[in-house]
Design an enzyme around this catalytic site. Structure first.
Site, PDB file in Angstrom:
ATOM      1  N   ASP A 186      34.627  34.479 -22.217  1.00 22.79           N
ATOM      2  CA  ASP A 186      33.225  34.367 -22.321  1.00 22.79           C
ATOM      3  C   ASP A 186      33.131  33.670 -23.720  1.00 22.79           C
ATOM      4  O   ASP A 186      33.556  33.901 -24.667  1.00 22.79           O
ATOM      5  CB  ASP A 186      32.435  35.822 -22.380  1.00 22.79           C
ATOM      6  CG  ASP A 186      31.313  35.941 -22.791  1.00 22.79           C
ATOM      7  OD1 ASP A 186      30.502  35.866 -21.778  1.00 22.79           O
ATOM      8  OD2 ASP A 186      30.641  36.197 -23.913  1.00 22.79           O
TER       9      ASP A 186
ATOM     10  N   TYR B 239      27.404  30.094 -30.487  1.00 26.43           N
ATOM     11  CA  TYR B 239      28.752  30.540 -31.245  1.00 26.43           C
ATOM     12  C   TYR B 239      29.405  29.424 -32.147  1.00 26.43           C
ATOM     13  O   TYR B 239      29.689  28.262 -31.539  1.00 26.43           O
ATOM     14  CB  TYR B 239      29.909  31.078 -30.462  1.00 26.43           C
ATOM     15  CG  TYR B 239      29.344  32.256 -29.639  1.00 26.43           C
ATOM     16  CD1 TYR B 239      28.291  33.216 -29.873  1.00 26.43           C
ATOM     17  CD2 TYR B 239      30.177  32.799 -28.782  1.00 26.43           C
ATOM     18  CE1 TYR B 239      27.943  34.396 -29.187  1.00 26.43           C
ATOM     19  CE2 TYR B 239      29.855  33.712 -27.812  1.00 26.43           C
ATOM     20  CZ  TYR B 239      28.808  34.612 -28.264  1.00 26.43           C
ATOM     21  OH  TYR B 239      28.604  35.728 -27.274  1.00 26.43           O
TER      22      TYR B 239
ATOM     23  N   ALA C 141      32.976  48.575 -31.627  1.00 24.09           N
ATOM     24  CA  ALA C 141      31.830  48.781 -32.433  1.00 24.09           C
ATOM     25  C   ALA C 141      32.332  47.825 -33.708  1.00 24.09           C
ATOM     26  O   ALA C 141      32.380  48.397 -34.723  1.00 24.09           O
ATOM     27  CB  ALA C 141      31.674  50.156 -32.841  1.00 24.09           C
TER      28      ALA C 141
END
Length: 338
Positions: A50, A55, A210
Protein backbone atom coordinates in the site's frame (compact mmCIF):
# COMPACT_ATOMS: atom_id res chain seq x y z
CA UNK A 1 3.69 -17.19 6.74
CA UNK A 2 0.97 -14.61 6.31
CA UNK A 3 -2.70 -15.55 6.16
CA UNK A 4 -5.06 -14.11 3.54
CA UNK A 5 -8.52 -12.56 3.75
CA UNK A 6 -11.12 -11.48 1.23
CA UNK A 7 -11.30 -7.74 0.63
CA UNK A 8 -14.91 -6.76 1.15
CA UNK A 9 -17.46 -8.86 -0.69
CA UNK A 10 -15.13 -9.21 -3.68
CA UNK A 11 -13.23 -12.29 -4.78
CA UNK A 12 -9.90 -10.52 -4.19
CA UNK A 13 -7.74 -11.94 -1.42
CA UNK A 14 -5.01 -9.89 0.24
CA UNK A 15 -2.36 -10.62 2.84
CA UNK A 16 -3.75 -9.74 6.27
CA UNK A 17 -0.41 -8.12 7.06
CA UNK A 18 0.06 -5.50 4.34
CA UNK A 19 3.27 -3.59 3.76
CA UNK A 20 2.89 0.21 3.58
CA UNK A 21 5.42 2.98 2.99
CA UNK A 22 3.70 6.07 4.36
CA UNK A 23 6.46 7.48 6.57
CA UNK A 24 9.41 5.52 5.27
CA UNK A 25 10.19 5.17 1.57
CA UNK A 26 11.49 8.33 -0.01
CA UNK A 27 11.75 10.15 3.32
CA UNK A 28 12.94 8.38 6.48
CA UNK A 29 14.53 5.31 4.89
CA UNK A 30 17.26 5.21 2.25
CA UNK A 31 16.49 3.27 -0.92
CA UNK A 32 18.73 0.31 -0.06
CA UNK A 33 17.00 -0.12 3.31
CA UNK A 34 13.59 0.24 1.68
CA UNK A 35 14.49 -2.47 -0.82
CA UNK A 36 15.62 -4.76 2.00
CA UNK A 37 12.32 -4.24 3.84
CA UNK A 38 10.26 -5.02 0.74
CA UNK A 39 12.31 -8.17 0.14
CA UNK A 40 11.74 -9.20 3.76
CA UNK A 41 8.00 -8.67 3.24
CA UNK A 42 7.99 -10.81 0.10
CA UNK A 43 10.05 -13.51 1.82
CA UNK A 44 7.52 -13.57 4.67
CA UNK A 45 4.63 -14.12 2.27
CA UNK A 46 3.28 -10.58 2.11
CA UNK A 47 1.85 -9.94 -1.34
CA UNK A 48 -0.09 -6.74 -0.68
CA UNK A 49 1.62 -3.33 -0.81
CA UNK A 50 0.00 0.00 0.00
CA UNK A 51 1.25 3.46 -0.93
CA UNK A 52 -0.06 6.87 -2.08
CA UNK A 53 1.00 9.50 -4.57
CA UNK A 54 1.36 12.09 -1.81
CA UNK A 55 3.81 10.05 0.27
CA UNK A 56 7.16 11.88 0.08
CA UNK A 57 5.54 13.88 -2.74
CA UNK A 58 5.43 10.90 -5.16
CA UNK A 59 8.87 9.49 -4.25
CA UNK A 60 7.38 6.65 -2.18
CA UNK A 61 5.61 5.26 -5.24
CA UNK A 62 8.86 5.38 -7.21
CA UNK A 63 10.77 3.52 -4.50
CA UNK A 64 8.06 0.85 -4.23
CA UNK A 65 7.97 0.45 -8.01
CA UNK A 66 11.72 -0.08 -8.06
CA UNK A 67 11.58 -2.51 -5.13
CA UNK A 68 8.91 -4.66 -6.79
CA UNK A 69 10.51 -4.65 -10.23
CA UNK A 70 11.06 -8.17 -11.50
CA UNK A 71 8.34 -9.70 -9.34
CA UNK A 72 5.48 -11.56 -11.02
CA UNK A 73 2.82 -8.83 -11.25
CA UNK A 74 -0.10 -11.26 -11.03
CA UNK A 75 1.20 -12.46 -7.65
CA UNK A 76 1.02 -8.99 -6.10
CA UNK A 77 -1.74 -6.66 -4.94
CA UNK A 78 -0.61 -3.05 -5.33
CA UNK A 79 -2.69 -0.28 -3.78
CA UNK A 80 -2.29 3.47 -4.10
CA UNK A 81 -4.34 6.58 -3.31
CA UNK A 82 -5.32 9.97 -4.68
CA UNK A 83 -6.45 13.20 -3.02
CA UNK A 84 -3.67 15.11 -1.25
CA UNK A 85 -1.43 17.64 -3.02
CA UNK A 86 1.37 16.40 -5.26
CA UNK A 87 3.87 17.97 -7.63
CA UNK A 88 3.97 21.77 -7.58
CA UNK A 89 0.72 21.70 -5.57
CA UNK A 90 -1.33 23.87 -7.89
CA UNK A 91 -5.12 24.30 -7.55
CA UNK A 92 -5.84 21.12 -9.50
CA UNK A 93 -3.02 19.05 -8.03
CA UNK A 94 -5.25 17.93 -5.18
CA UNK A 95 -8.77 16.69 -4.46
CA UNK A 96 -11.05 14.22 -6.20
CA UNK A 97 -12.04 16.16 -9.29
CA UNK A 98 -12.24 14.28 -12.57
CA UNK A 99 -9.19 16.17 -13.83
CA UNK A 100 -7.05 15.28 -10.83
CA UNK A 101 -8.10 11.61 -10.64
CA UNK A 102 -7.52 10.89 -14.34
CA UNK A 103 -4.15 12.63 -14.32
CA UNK A 104 -3.08 11.19 -10.97
CA UNK A 105 -3.69 7.56 -11.92
CA UNK A 106 -1.39 7.85 -14.92
CA UNK A 107 1.34 9.37 -12.78
CA UNK A 108 0.99 6.64 -10.18
CA UNK A 109 1.15 3.85 -12.74
CA UNK A 110 4.31 5.32 -14.25
CA UNK A 111 6.01 5.60 -10.88
CA UNK A 112 4.89 2.14 -9.76
CA UNK A 113 6.02 0.67 -13.10
CA UNK A 114 2.78 -1.21 -13.65
CA UNK A 115 -0.15 -1.11 -16.08
CA UNK A 116 -2.76 -1.22 -13.33
CA UNK A 117 -3.26 -1.09 -9.58
CA UNK A 118 -5.40 -3.63 -7.81
CA UNK A 119 -7.02 -0.99 -5.60
CA UNK A 120 -7.31 2.76 -6.22
CA UNK A 121 -8.36 4.66 -3.12
CA UNK A 122 -9.81 8.08 -2.38
CA UNK A 123 -7.37 9.22 0.30
CA UNK A 124 -10.02 11.43 1.93
CA UNK A 125 -13.55 12.60 1.20
CA UNK A 126 -13.58 15.68 -1.04
CA UNK A 127 -16.20 18.16 0.15
CA UNK A 128 -15.29 20.50 -2.73
CA UNK A 129 -16.20 18.06 -5.53
CA UNK A 130 -19.60 16.46 -6.23
CA UNK A 131 -19.50 12.81 -5.24
CA UNK A 132 -21.10 11.89 -8.58
CA UNK A 133 -18.12 13.44 -10.41
CA UNK A 134 -15.64 11.56 -8.25
CA UNK A 135 -17.32 8.19 -8.63
CA UNK A 136 -17.77 8.61 -12.39
CA UNK A 137 -14.06 9.32 -12.71
CA UNK A 138 -13.24 6.23 -10.65
CA UNK A 139 -15.58 4.18 -12.86
CA UNK A 140 -13.74 5.41 -15.95
CA UNK A 141 -10.41 4.45 -14.37
CA UNK A 142 -11.72 0.94 -13.78
CA UNK A 143 -13.19 0.62 -17.27
CA UNK A 144 -9.88 1.77 -18.76
CA UNK A 145 -8.21 -1.18 -16.98
CA UNK A 146 -6.05 1.07 -14.81
CA UNK A 147 -7.56 -0.17 -11.53
CA UNK A 148 -9.44 -3.34 -10.65
CA UNK A 149 -11.29 -2.14 -7.56
CA UNK A 150 -12.04 1.11 -5.77
CA UNK A 151 -11.53 1.95 -2.11
CA UNK A 152 -11.62 4.98 0.15
CA UNK A 153 -9.84 6.17 3.28
CA UNK A 154 -11.28 7.72 6.42
CA UNK A 155 -14.84 8.06 5.11
CA UNK A 156 -17.75 8.28 7.51
CA UNK A 157 -20.58 5.74 7.52
CA UNK A 158 -22.82 8.19 5.65
CA UNK A 159 -20.15 8.86 3.02
CA UNK A 160 -19.52 5.15 2.57
CA UNK A 161 -23.21 4.52 2.03
CA UNK A 162 -23.50 7.27 -0.59
CA UNK A 163 -20.32 6.22 -2.40
CA UNK A 164 -21.29 2.56 -2.40
CA UNK A 165 -24.71 3.34 -3.89
CA UNK A 166 -23.16 5.34 -6.73
CA UNK A 167 -20.56 2.64 -7.35
CA UNK A 168 -23.32 0.07 -7.75
CA UNK A 169 -25.16 2.32 -10.20
CA UNK A 170 -21.97 2.70 -12.21
CA UNK A 171 -21.20 -1.02 -12.17
CA UNK A 172 -17.95 -0.85 -10.20
CA UNK A 173 -16.93 -2.32 -6.85
CA UNK A 174 -16.18 -0.11 -3.84
CA UNK A 175 -14.81 -2.72 -1.47
CA UNK A 176 -12.61 -1.07 1.15
CA UNK A 177 -12.06 1.75 3.59
CA UNK A 178 -8.66 2.63 5.06
CA UNK A 179 -9.06 4.14 8.53
CA UNK A 180 -6.79 4.58 11.49
CA UNK A 181 -7.55 1.79 13.95
CA UNK A 182 -5.82 0.36 16.98
CA UNK A 183 -6.56 -0.81 20.50
CA UNK A 184 -6.47 2.83 21.63
CA UNK A 185 -8.08 4.45 18.56
CA UNK A 186 -11.46 2.83 17.90
CA UNK A 187 -13.51 5.59 16.30
CA UNK A 188 -14.67 3.31 13.46
CA UNK A 189 -16.36 0.79 15.74
CA UNK A 190 -19.66 2.56 16.52
CA UNK A 191 -20.74 3.49 12.97
CA UNK A 192 -18.23 2.76 10.19
CA UNK A 193 -17.77 -0.95 10.93
CA UNK A 194 -21.51 -1.84 11.16
CA UNK A 195 -22.24 0.08 7.95
CA UNK A 196 -19.27 -1.53 6.19
CA UNK A 197 -20.40 -5.02 7.18
CA UNK A 198 -23.81 -4.27 5.71
CA UNK A 199 -22.35 -2.97 2.44
CA UNK A 200 -19.64 -5.60 1.95
CA UNK A 201 -16.76 -3.19 2.63
CA UNK A 202 -13.62 -4.22 4.53
CA UNK A 203 -11.25 -2.11 6.60
CA UNK A 204 -7.56 -1.92 5.68
CA UNK A 205 -6.30 -0.29 8.84
CA UNK A 206 -3.34 2.03 9.25
CA UNK A 207 -1.37 2.74 12.41
CA UNK A 208 -2.39 -0.50 14.18
CA UNK A 209 0.43 0.07 16.69
CA UNK A 210 -0.56 3.74 17.14
CA UNK A 211 2.63 5.11 15.55
CA UNK A 212 4.64 2.91 17.91
CA UNK A 213 2.90 3.78 21.17
CA UNK A 214 1.58 0.22 21.54
CA UNK A 215 5.07 -1.25 21.24
CA UNK A 216 5.64 -0.07 24.80
CA UNK A 217 8.91 1.68 23.93
CA UNK A 218 7.61 5.01 25.25
CA UNK A 219 7.52 5.02 29.04
CA UNK A 220 5.63 7.64 31.06
CA UNK A 221 7.85 10.49 32.19
CA UNK A 222 10.81 9.28 30.12
CA UNK A 223 12.42 10.82 27.03
CA UNK A 224 11.69 9.00 23.75
CA UNK A 225 14.36 6.44 22.84
CA UNK A 226 17.03 7.68 20.44
CA UNK A 227 16.21 6.80 16.86
CA UNK A 228 12.49 6.23 17.56
CA UNK A 229 9.71 7.75 15.49
CA UNK A 230 9.11 10.35 18.19
CA UNK A 231 12.57 11.79 17.52
CA UNK A 232 12.18 11.88 13.73
CA UNK A 233 11.60 15.37 12.37
CA UNK A 234 10.56 14.22 8.87
CA UNK A 235 7.00 13.43 9.88
CA UNK A 236 7.00 10.76 12.54
CA UNK A 237 7.39 13.08 15.51
CA UNK A 238 4.40 15.23 14.62
CA UNK A 239 2.13 12.21 14.22
CA UNK A 240 3.00 10.62 17.55
CA UNK A 241 3.09 13.79 19.65
CA UNK A 242 -0.61 13.66 20.56
CA UNK A 243 -0.04 10.42 22.49
CA UNK A 244 3.33 11.17 24.08
CA UNK A 245 2.03 13.76 26.52
CA UNK A 246 -0.50 11.36 28.03
CA UNK A 247 1.38 9.64 30.84
CA UNK A 248 -1.74 7.80 31.97
CA UNK A 249 -2.10 6.23 28.53
CA UNK A 250 1.61 5.36 28.37
CA UNK A 251 1.36 3.72 31.78
CA UNK A 252 -1.65 1.66 30.76
CA UNK A 253 0.17 0.48 27.66
CA UNK A 254 2.97 -0.79 29.90
CA UNK A 255 0.33 -2.78 31.80
CA UNK A 256 -0.40 -4.73 28.61
CA UNK A 257 2.97 -6.49 28.80
CA UNK A 258 1.76 -9.41 30.97
CA UNK A 259 -0.97 -10.12 28.40
CA UNK A 260 1.55 -10.11 25.56
CA UNK A 261 3.82 -12.38 27.59
CA UNK A 262 0.96 -14.77 28.29
CA UNK A 263 0.35 -15.09 24.55
CA UNK A 264 4.04 -15.36 23.75
CA UNK A 265 3.91 -12.17 21.70
CA UNK A 266 5.87 -8.96 21.58
CA UNK A 267 3.91 -5.80 22.28
CA UNK A 268 3.87 -4.92 18.57
CA UNK A 269 2.57 -8.38 17.70
CA UNK A 270 -0.16 -8.04 20.32
CA UNK A 271 -1.27 -4.72 18.82
CA UNK A 272 -1.42 -6.17 15.30
CA UNK A 273 -3.17 -9.35 16.43
CA UNK A 274 -5.72 -7.24 18.31
CA UNK A 275 -6.92 -5.36 15.20
CA UNK A 276 -7.05 -8.61 13.23
CA UNK A 277 -9.56 -10.05 15.72
CA UNK A 278 -12.13 -7.73 14.13
CA UNK A 279 -13.71 -9.71 11.29
CA UNK A 280 -14.36 -6.52 9.32
CA UNK A 281 -10.60 -5.88 9.13
CA UNK A 282 -9.09 -7.41 6.01
CA UNK A 283 -5.55 -6.25 6.70
CA UNK A 284 -3.33 -4.32 9.07
CA UNK A 285 -0.76 -2.09 7.39
CA UNK A 286 2.77 -2.20 8.76
CA UNK A 287 5.70 0.04 7.99
CA UNK A 288 9.35 -0.72 8.59
CA UNK A 289 12.75 0.91 8.56
CA UNK A 290 14.55 -2.41 9.11
CA UNK A 291 13.85 -5.92 7.74
CA UNK A 292 13.74 -7.37 11.27
CA UNK A 293 10.65 -5.28 12.00
CA UNK A 294 8.85 -6.92 9.10
CA UNK A 295 9.78 -10.38 10.36
CA UNK A 296 8.54 -9.56 13.85
CA UNK A 297 5.24 -8.09 12.67
CA UNK A 298 4.38 -10.97 10.35
CA UNK A 299 4.29 -13.30 13.35
CA UNK A 300 1.03 -11.62 14.41
CA UNK A 301 -0.75 -13.20 11.43
CA UNK A 302 -3.07 -16.03 12.38
CA UNK A 303 -2.93 -15.32 16.11
CA UNK A 304 -6.20 -15.85 18.00
CA UNK A 305 -6.66 -13.87 21.21
CA UNK A 306 -9.07 -15.56 23.64
CA UNK A 307 -12.15 -13.58 24.63
CA UNK A 308 -11.05 -13.31 28.25
CA UNK A 309 -7.78 -11.67 27.22
CA UNK A 310 -9.57 -9.25 24.92
CA UNK A 311 -11.67 -8.26 27.93
CA UNK A 312 -8.51 -7.79 29.99
CA UNK A 313 -7.07 -5.52 27.30
CA UNK A 314 -10.24 -3.41 27.41
CA UNK A 315 -10.05 -3.23 31.20
CA UNK A 316 -6.38 -2.20 31.17
CA UNK A 317 -6.85 0.55 28.61
CA UNK A 318 -10.10 1.76 30.13
CA UNK A 319 -11.10 5.32 29.30
CA UNK A 320 -7.82 5.98 27.49
CA UNK A 321 -9.50 4.46 24.42
CA UNK A 322 -10.74 7.03 21.87
CA UNK A 323 -14.02 5.93 20.28
CA UNK A 324 -15.91 9.10 19.25
CA UNK A 325 -17.19 8.42 15.68
CA UNK A 326 -17.34 12.16 14.96
CA UNK A 327 -13.55 12.23 14.75
CA UNK A 328 -13.64 10.43 11.38
CA UNK A 329 -15.39 13.36 9.74
CA UNK A 330 -12.81 15.81 11.05
CA UNK A 331 -9.90 14.35 9.07
CA UNK A 332 -11.35 15.28 5.67
CA UNK A 333 -10.63 18.98 4.96
CA UNK A 334 -13.62 21.17 4.15
CA UNK A 335 -11.55 23.03 1.59
CA UNK A 336 -8.93 21.71 -0.82
CA UNK A 337 -5.35 21.81 0.36
CA UNK A 338 -3.01 23.53 -2.05
Amino acid sequence: MVAFRHLGSSGLKISEITYGNWLTHGSQVENDAALACVRAALDAGITTFDTADTYANTKAEEVLGDALAGQRRESLEIFTKVYFPTGPKGPNDTGLSRKHILEAIDGSLTRLRTDYVDLYQAHRYDHATPLTETMQAFADVVRAGKALYIGVSEWTAEQLRAGHALAQELGIQLISNQPQYSAIWRVIEPEVVPTSRELGISQIVWSPVAQGILTGKYAPGAAPPAGSRATDTKGGASMISRFLGDDELLGRVQDLRPIADELGLTMAQLALAWVLQNDNVAAAIIGASRPEQVTENVAASGVSIPAELLERIDAVLGDSVVSDPRLTDEVSPRERLA
